[in-house]
Write a protein that holds these residues in place. Structure first.
Motif, PDB file in Angstrom:
ATOM      1  N   HIS A   1      -4.714  -2.479 -13.097  1.00 10.49           N
ATOM      2  CA  HIS A   1      -5.129  -1.831 -11.842  1.00 10.49           C
ATOM      3  C   HIS A   1      -6.654  -1.689 -11.783  1.00 10.49           C
ATOM      4  O   HIS A   1      -7.194  -0.582 -11.874  1.00 10.49           O
TER       5      HIS A   1
ATOM      6  N   HIS B   1      -0.900  -7.300 -15.317  1.00  2.18           N
ATOM      7  CA  HIS B   1      -0.765  -6.055 -14.543  1.00  2.18           C
ATOM      8  C   HIS B   1      -1.899  -5.101 -14.914  1.00  2.18           C
ATOM      9  O   HIS B   1      -1.775  -4.277 -15.810  1.00  2.18           O
TER      10      HIS B   1
ATOM     11  N   GLU C   1       2.625  -4.146  -6.541  1.00  2.00           N
ATOM     12  CA  GLU C   1       3.905  -3.895  -7.116  1.00  2.00           C
ATOM     13  C   GLU C   1       4.781  -3.117  -6.151  1.00  2.00           C
ATOM     14  O   GLU C   1       4.330  -2.202  -5.473  1.00  2.00           O
TER      15      GLU C   1
ATOM     16  N   ASP D   1      -0.940  -2.464 -17.525  1.00  2.00           N
ATOM     17  CA  ASP D   1      -0.793  -1.441 -16.488  1.00  2.00           C
ATOM     18  C   ASP D   1      -1.976  -0.465 -16.572  1.00  2.00           C
ATOM     19  O   ASP D   1      -1.859   0.711 -16.264  1.00  2.00           O
TER      20      ASP D   1
ATOM     21  N   HIS E   1       8.149  -5.356 -14.397  1.00  2.00           N
ATOM     22  CA  HIS E   1       6.896  -4.982 -15.056  1.00  2.00           C
ATOM     23  C   HIS E   1       7.095  -3.780 -15.972  1.00  2.00           C
ATOM     24  O   HIS E   1       7.862  -2.880 -15.664  1.00  2.00           O
TER      25      HIS E   1
HETATM   26 ZN   LIG Z   1       1.331  -0.671 -12.072  1.00  2.00          ZN
END
Ligand SMILES: [Zn+2]
Length: 248
Positions: free
Chosen positions: A7, A5, A89, A197, A147
């Motif tokens: 970005h 995960h 997501e 994340d 997540h």
């Molecule tokens: Zn995220």
């Protein structure tokens, strides 16, 4: 190590992408999943995955980006891309407030139906909404990943019974991470994944928005320490889990 995960589409990372990826590779990261969470990021997610052989992407609409709308035609095209591994997501987020609850639950059901139609797993974002998540997951029966999960043992149990995978983020590395460390010890090892994340979730050493995929090594270290595994064992385990979950 697989950061499931990251970005990479977000400006602070995208603007310096080659460096970010080099740094992560030097740290030991081998694969990345980019969850493109708004329709405005889907094509960029695809472009990054096409440029780097070890980057994959997912498409979906995050519950807090519903106002940006959908693009049914584009999503039908992108989901068939060989490097699109999941729908995400997507999910439910009642942390700002739960005034959008009806819109979010309806949207999530559509995402789950879309995932089922295309035989893809779901990457789920959930805050303060676990009870509303359970029914649609039961109804659609698609594989899913919670997540950056930080719920309690009791909360996660019904999801594990449905086959949930759980990914741990920087929250696991913090000195006050008692609850999430407890969760990490509780989730069966064959359901665990690691993520950053990035740039959003801080670790013990790095604050957002400076978090990068390289920090997934910190997460792996914290998990290894909590469970008595070596880092190598944790890496092998989670790589295998990712291959199984994403059908790589
Ligand atoms: Zn995220």
């Amino acid at each position: 190590m697989f950061d499931v995960h990251a970005h990479l589409t977000d400006e602070v990372i995208y603007g310096d992408l080659d460096n970010v990826i080099n740094e992560a590779q030097t740290a030991g990261v081998r694969s990345f999943l980019v969850p493109a969470y708004s329709k405005n990021f889907w094509q960029r997610g695809r472009d990054i995955a096409e440029k780097y052989p070890f980057v994959y992407f997912a498409i979906g609409v995050h519950p807090l980006f519903i106002a940006e709308g959908d693009d049914p035609e584009l999503r039908e095209t992108l989901v068939k891309h060989p490097k699109c591994l999941a729908v995400g997501e997507v999910g439910l987020d009642y942390v700002p407030n739960d005034s959008q609850k009806p819109q979010q639950t309806a949207w999530f059901a559509r995402e789950a139906a879309f995932a089922k139609k295309h035989d893809k797993p779901l990457v789920i974002h959930c805050r303060k909404a676990y009870s509303d998540l359970l029914e649609p997951l039961k109804e659609y029966g698609v594989p899913f990943l919670l997540h950056s999960c930080s719920c309690s043992r009791e909360q996660v149990k019904p999801f594990l019974e449905l086959g949930a995978y759980v990914s741990f983020s920087g929250t696991l590395t913090r000195t006050n991470a008692k609850k999430v460390l407890d969760l990490a010890r509780f989730v069966p090892r064959d359901r665990v994944l690691f993520e950053t994340d990035s740039p959003y979730i801080g670790t013990d050493k790095v604050r957002p928005p400076f978090v990068r995929p390289a920090q997934v090594m910190e997460v792996a270290e914290a998990y290894a320490e909590a469970t008595g595994l070596t880092i190598e064992e944790a890496e092998k385990l989670t790589d295998k889990n990712a291959e199984r979950f994403f059908v790589l």
